[in-house]
Enzyme design. Structure first.
Site, short mmCIF file in Angstrom:
data_model
loop_
_atom_site.label_atom_id
_atom_site.label_comp_id
_atom_site.label_asym_id
_atom_site.label_seq_id
_atom_site.Cartn_x
_atom_site.Cartn_y
_atom_site.Cartn_z
N MET A 1 1.03 -1.02 -0.07
CA MET A 1 0.00 -0.29 0.17
C MET A 1 1.15 1.18 0.10
SD MET A 1 -3.01 -1.26 2.24
CE MET A 1 -3.72 0.29 2.78
N HIS A 2 0.25 2.44 -0.32
CA HIS A 2 0.67 3.51 -0.03
C HIS A 2 1.80 4.07 -0.71
CE1 HIS A 2 -1.55 2.90 3.93
NE2 HIS A 2 -1.01 2.13 4.60
N ASP B 1 -2.54 -4.66 0.20
CA ASP B 1 -2.32 -6.09 0.29
C ASP B 1 -3.27 -6.31 1.36
OD1 ASP B 1 -0.46 -4.80 2.03
OD2 ASP B 1 1.22 -5.16 1.55
O1 5SP Z 1 2.25 -0.18 5.11
C1 5SP Z 1 1.84 -0.89 5.10
C2 5SP Z 1 0.13 -0.84 5.57
O2 5SP Z 1 -1.01 0.43 6.23
C3 5SP Z 1 2.20 -1.75 4.41
O3 5SP Z 1 1.29 -3.31 5.20
C4 5SP Z 1 2.33 -2.08 2.90
O4 5SP Z 1 0.61 -2.50 2.65
C5 5SP Z 1 3.02 -3.40 2.85
O5 5SP Z 1 2.94 -4.54 2.92
P1 5SP Z 1 4.28 -5.98 3.44
O6 5SP Z 1 4.86 -5.71 1.45
O7 5SP Z 1 4.45 -6.61 4.37
O8 5SP Z 1 2.86 -7.17 3.02
#
Ligand code: 5SP
Ligand code: ADP
Length: 502
Positions: A82-83, A240
């Protein structure tokens, strides 16, 4: 000929592509790793081209090594980290490396947003402006890289860029849009108020579609590049954690998700849009229309363990390295670790805090350190449980997913620290499963994601708390809770030293 869908999980450490049939059986899986670019403390970037080539390499392997029949791949969808900010110019070319969710360079921009928008910001977005989110990253580029900003025509989230390269269509979905903190959640539109106040052109925001909506078919050029056919339909996909919640069956409030990926996440399904955690927890649109989820994020969960392994045990396999921790005891012989090694997001929104080992003794051995890392990460998840408990929520089951759920020892540590039963999945790929389920519903194989759950999700072993371990962990957790307040100023001073004196 049976047909398949592909679930593409675009993670931070790797992209994992799973092929599933109509019964929800995983027929084949392939993955490709990529690197983080960390040019300085608090900086974390990736090259969007690496995501495209990693995804394509995994698809090519599914076709060549696993012998998937091309025409049988009917639908594709995504789960994406995300983000992350991907900035495109007027020809849809990438303008700079993507700035990721675990990049914390934007503290000044977050303060600016708070000053300009005050309480109205949470009212509009349901979240506080935190360093990891997309909006402060846009402001950072605007203020620090004016030449790039002048060329920017659109931004995308990570999975959206890969999908754009497959289909030629620019779009994002609502679950990733809430993570930008530019969405007016109640209205379901990009917020004009926020854009106007911060002088961000509304036209930078991509069109919004639902997770299960068709984005387009594979283009002839991507078909030639990947080997896929132009008959393959590509559906929008989800953030995700939204995809992970679907792929682990978190579709009611008495189960929570515990995800150990690069980040760590404790996530709860929310039916009421009015639920308010005052920005301490994130509140996001789900991949299911008009449903929501809340979550607390540990910035460095799996990343803390990977960092420790790379730094101190690079020659050992990951599985052997973790098994070492079995030689230690509950509580790692009195050694504590706090996983704040890239700063923290929840419950402490603090980009300057850093991790610590507390209580190092001359008798401690390497296996105590490994165990302390495993436990410290789960204590940070326990902090999120405490917030849910304070808000009157309770749950009897925790579903565990992410790379960390490959370890039986870590699953038992979770059960003992949470004092709840922890259920693993037959396959640890929750987000990838969620992505495949979105494609399956998009294809019309099922009427809803809820219906698809019955067919696709298969739980594995259940880990039950051991009452003796639970008591010990309760004692140690009380000590762990004190570490943040007592180390934050010291670690901020050290970070300042690194940033300005080295
Ligand atoms: O910043 C967040 C959720 O707000 C993280 O959960 C990212 O979405 C990355 O996820 P992974 O690579 O650890 O699955
Ligand atoms: N065999 C293993 N046992 C436990 N944890 C593991 C194992 N292999 C990898 N991990 C952890 O899983 C994390 C990666 O999880 P993953 O869900 O693939 O992350 P992402 O989606 O962020 O790419 C690594 O950082 C590592 O700490």
């Amino acid at each position: 000929m049976s047909d398949y869908v592909l679930g593409i999980d675009l993670g931070t450490s790797a992209v994992k592509v799973s092929a599933l049939n109509r019964n929800g059986q995983i027929i084949a899986q392939e993955s490709a790793d990529y690197d983080l670019i960390q040019p300085g403390p608090g900086y974390s970037e990736q090259n969007p081209e690496d995501w495209v080539s990693g995804t394509t390499a995994a698809i090519v392997r599914l076709i060549q090594h696993d012998h998937l029949t091309l025409k049988a791949i009917t639908g594709i969808s995504f789960s994406g980290q995300m983000h992350g900010l991907v900035l495109l110019d007027e020809n849809n070319r990438v303008l700079r490396p993507a700035i990721l969710w675990n990049d914390t360079r934007t503290t000044a921009q977050c303060k600016e947003i708070e000053t300009l928008l005050g309480d109205s910001f949470i009212a509009i977005t349901k979240n506080r402006p935190l360093e990891g989110f997309t909006l402060p990253k846009l402001l950072w580029v605007k203020e620090n890289e004016p030449d790039i900003w002048a060329k920017a025509k659109t931004f995308l989230l990570p999975k959206d860029y890969v999908r754009f390269r497959m289909t030629g269509r620019l779009a994002t979905d609502y679950s990733d849009a809430t993570g930008t903190v530019l969405l007016d959640v109640a209205a379901g539109t990009w917020s004009k108020t926020i854009c106007e106040k911060l002088h961000i052109p509304l036209s930078l925001c991509p069109p919004l579609i639902r997770s299960i909506d068709l984005a387009g078919n594979v283009t002839p050029s991507y078909a030639a590049f990947s080997g896929l056919t132009i008959g393959t339909k590509v559906f929008c996909g989800a953030a995700d954690n939204a995809a992970g919640a679907i792929g682990t069956g978190i579709l009611n409030s008495n189960r929570v998700l515990s995800s150990i990926g690069t980040s760590g996440v404790v996530l709860k399904y929310e039916t009421n849009a009015e639920t308010d955690y005052h920005g301490v927890l994130q509140f996001e649109d789900h991949a299911i229309p008009n449903k929501f989820y809340s979550m607390g994020v540990t910035l460095a969960a799996g990343y803390s363990l990977s960092w420790f392994q790379k730094t101190f045990a690079a020659s050992e396999s990951f599985a052997d390295f973790i098994t070492n921790a079995e030689r230690s005891t509950v509580g790692a012989n009195g050694l504590l670790f706090t996983p704040y090694i890239v700063g923290e997001r929840a419950p402490y929104a603090d980009a300057s805090v850093r991790g610590s080992f507390i209580g190092i003794d001359g008798t401690h051995q390497r296996h105590d350190f490994v165990r302390a890392v495993l436990e410290g990460i789960i204590f940070s998840f326990r902090d999120i449980f405490a917030i849910y408990e304070e808000n009157g929520s309770n749950f009897d089951t925790v579903v565990s997913t992410g790379g960390g759920s490959k370890s039986p020892l870590w699953l038992q540590i979770q059960a003992d620290i949470f004092n709840r039963k922890v259920v693993s999945l037959k396959n640890e790929q929750g987000p990838g499963m969620g992505a495949a389920m979105i494609a399956a519903v998009g294809m019309g194989w099922f009427d809803s994601l809820q219906e698809c759950t019955e067919q696709f999700i298969h739980f594995g072993k259940v880990y039950v708390p051991d009452s003796d371990h639970v008591k010990k962990y309760q004692q140690i957790y009380e000590i762990y809770r004190k570490v943040y307040a007592r180390t934050k100023d010291i670690s901020a001073e050290l970070l300042n030293y690194r940033q300005h004196s080295l």
